[in-house]
Design an enzyme around this catalytic site. Structure first.
Site, PDB file in Angstrom:
ATOM      1  CG  HIS A 139      -0.170  -0.009   2.549  1.00 59.19           C
ATOM      2  ND1 HIS A 139       0.231   1.208   3.204  1.00 59.19           N
ATOM      3  CD2 HIS A 139       0.417  -1.081   3.166  1.00 59.19           C
ATOM      4  CE1 HIS A 139       0.835   0.586   4.258  1.00 59.19           C
ATOM      5  NE2 HIS A 139       1.053  -0.502   4.135  1.00 59.19           N
ATOM      6  CG  HIS A 148      13.337  -4.847 -14.060  1.00 56.25           C
ATOM      7  ND1 HIS A 148      14.075  -5.315 -15.264  1.00 56.25           N
ATOM      8  CD2 HIS A 148      12.793  -5.545 -13.794  1.00 56.25           C
ATOM      9  CE1 HIS A 148      13.713  -6.662 -15.263  1.00 56.25           C
ATOM     10  NE2 HIS A 148      12.828  -6.854 -14.263  1.00 56.25           N
TER      11      HIS A 148
HETATM   12  O1  JB2 Z   1      18.196  -0.826 -30.184  1.00 56.57           O
HETATM   13  C1  JB2 Z   1      17.392  -1.675 -30.243  1.00 56.57           C
HETATM   14  C2  JB2 Z   1      17.820  -3.012 -29.563  1.00 56.57           C
HETATM   15  N1  JB2 Z   1      19.013  -3.456 -29.080  1.00 56.57           N
HETATM   16  C3  JB2 Z   1      18.934  -4.685 -28.758  1.00 56.57           C
HETATM   17  N2  JB2 Z   1      16.082  -1.613 -30.796  1.00 56.57           N
HETATM   18  C4  JB2 Z   1      15.040  -2.877 -30.975  1.00 56.57           C
HETATM   19  N3  JB2 Z   1      14.111  -2.822 -31.298  1.00 56.57           N
HETATM   20  N4  JB2 Z   1      15.769  -3.935 -30.386  1.00 56.57           N
HETATM   21  C5  JB2 Z   1      16.990  -4.101 -29.778  1.00 56.57           C
HETATM   22  N5  JB2 Z   1      17.507  -5.068 -29.126  1.00 56.57           N
HETATM   23  C6  JB2 Z   1      16.929  -6.406 -29.086  1.00 56.57           C
HETATM   24  O2  JB2 Z   1      16.377  -6.764 -27.854  1.00 56.57           O
HETATM   25  C7  JB2 Z   1      17.852  -7.837 -29.464  1.00 56.57           C
HETATM   26  O3  JB2 Z   1      18.201  -7.848 -30.666  1.00 56.57           O
HETATM   27  C8  JB2 Z   1      17.263  -8.873 -28.749  1.00 56.57           C
HETATM   28  O4  JB2 Z   1      16.347  -9.495 -29.369  1.00 56.57           O
HETATM   29  C9  JB2 Z   1      16.513  -8.088 -27.455  1.00 56.57           C
HETATM   30  C10 JB2 Z   1      16.965  -8.469 -26.187  1.00 56.57           C
HETATM   31  O5  JB2 Z   1      16.787  -9.606 -25.821  1.00 56.57           O
HETATM   32  P1  JB2 Z   1      17.471 -10.447 -24.663  1.00 56.57           P
HETATM   33  O6  JB2 Z   1      16.762 -12.054 -24.530  1.00 56.57           O
HETATM   34  O7  JB2 Z   1      18.814 -10.420 -24.701  1.00 56.57           O
HETATM   35  O8  JB2 Z   1      17.180 -10.044 -23.409  1.00 56.57           O
HETATM   36  P2  JB2 Z   1      15.517  -9.402 -22.604  1.00 56.57           P
HETATM   37  O9  JB2 Z   1      16.166  -7.853 -22.605  1.00 56.57           O
HETATM   38  O10 JB2 Z   1      14.621  -9.490 -23.754  1.00 56.57           O
HETATM   39  O11 JB2 Z   1      15.816 -10.023 -21.241  1.00 56.57           O
HETATM   40  C11 JB2 Z   1      16.416  -9.829 -20.214  1.00 56.57           C
HETATM   41  O12 JB2 Z   1      15.592  -9.043 -19.276  1.00 56.57           O
HETATM   42  C12 JB2 Z   1      14.438  -9.865 -18.735  1.00 56.57           C
HETATM   43  C13 JB2 Z   1      14.033  -9.176 -17.810  1.00 56.57           C
HETATM   44  C14 JB2 Z   1      16.923 -11.176 -19.942  1.00 56.57           C
HETATM   45  O13 JB2 Z   1      18.073 -10.811 -19.024  1.00 56.57           O
HETATM   46  C15 JB2 Z   1      15.959 -12.152 -19.256  1.00 56.57           C
HETATM   47  O14 JB2 Z   1      16.613 -13.255 -18.704  1.00 56.57           O
HETATM   48  C16 JB2 Z   1      15.200 -11.194 -18.299  1.00 56.57           C
HETATM   49  N6  JB2 Z   1      14.045 -12.077 -17.751  1.00 56.57           N
END
Ligand code: JB2
Length: 210
Positions: A139, A148
């Protein structure tokens, strides 16, 4: 009520979790995913292209969610959020149908509330935040922008978590604690006293690491 047509920015692991969390919301239609690298699709949601198509997507009045997770550093989430804002893009909120969100709470644009999170009475959450799976916000707690709150975190009542903070999985923030902007709290930490200056903290009780 017409459905929200939503574009997801970033097609990695966090994006998959967001799709799972909100796809059963009958008010949401996924238009597709924008990612810096070419993808096939993400859990069946179409790949649309890279950031060079953002203005086109804004012009079609789609709504956006930033779905890069960026653990421990909000810079990319902030950069993408600000870029879409500068193009006059609109953000939506993504709230899992199985999260419990108090009617008296308020949730900023671009924020996602993931599966089984609990947002209790009079909580105020800023823009472009992730309230991750099983997090509990008690609350009258206030969460800044671009924060995050990771999986399974407990933030007790009347806390103030500053802008751009990252609170690692399983951490516990005691009642009425204030955490300064830009702070990082390592996973499994216990924070019982105010953090007045940004830094990286961890442990039980949490101490400054750098
Ligand atoms: O400038 C960008 C860019 N830079 C990276 N523009 C766009 N549109 N996309 C971008 N990306 C993309 O973000 C990458 O190409 C990749 O596909 C994605 C990041 O994916 P990743 O699986 O590396 O991390 P995440 O941020 O989705 O997940 C993290 O955070 C979550 C909260 C991980 O650490 C997870 O384990 C965690 N649960």
């Amino acid at each position: 009520m017409s459905k929200k047509q939503v574009v997801l920015i970033g097609g990695g692991g966090h994006c998959k979790s967001v799709i799972e969390a909100i796809q059963s919301d009958e008010h949401i239609d996924f238009i597709g995913v924008v990612d810096a690298q070419k993808l096939e699709n993400v859990l069946g949601v179409a790949y649309l292209g890279d950031d060079s198509i953002l203005q086109d997507l804004v012009n079609q009045h789609y709504q956006f969610l930033i779905t890069v997770g960026n653990i421990g550093a909000p810079n990319l989430r902030i950069k993408l959020f600000d870029k879409i804002k500068s193009l006059n893009g609109l953000f939506t909120t993504g709230i899992s149908p199985n999260a419990l969100v108090a009617k008296s709470s308020s949730i900023g644009e671009g924020t996602v509330i993931m599966q089984h999170a609990i947002v209790n009475a009079e909580v105020v959450i800023g823009k472009n935040c992730i309230i991750n799976s099983k997090a509990l916000l008690e609350h009258e707690t206030t969460i800044g922008d671009h924060v995050h709150i990771s999986t399974g975190v407990i933030v007790n009542g009347q806390c103030k978590i500053g802008n751009n903070c990252f609170i690692g999985s399983g951490s516990v923030i005691g009642n009425n604690v204030t955490i300064a902007d830009n702070s990082i709290i390592g996973a499994g930490s216990v924070v019982l006293k105010d953090i007045k200056e940004a830094g990286t903290f961890f442990g039980q009780p949490a101490r400054k690491f750098k």
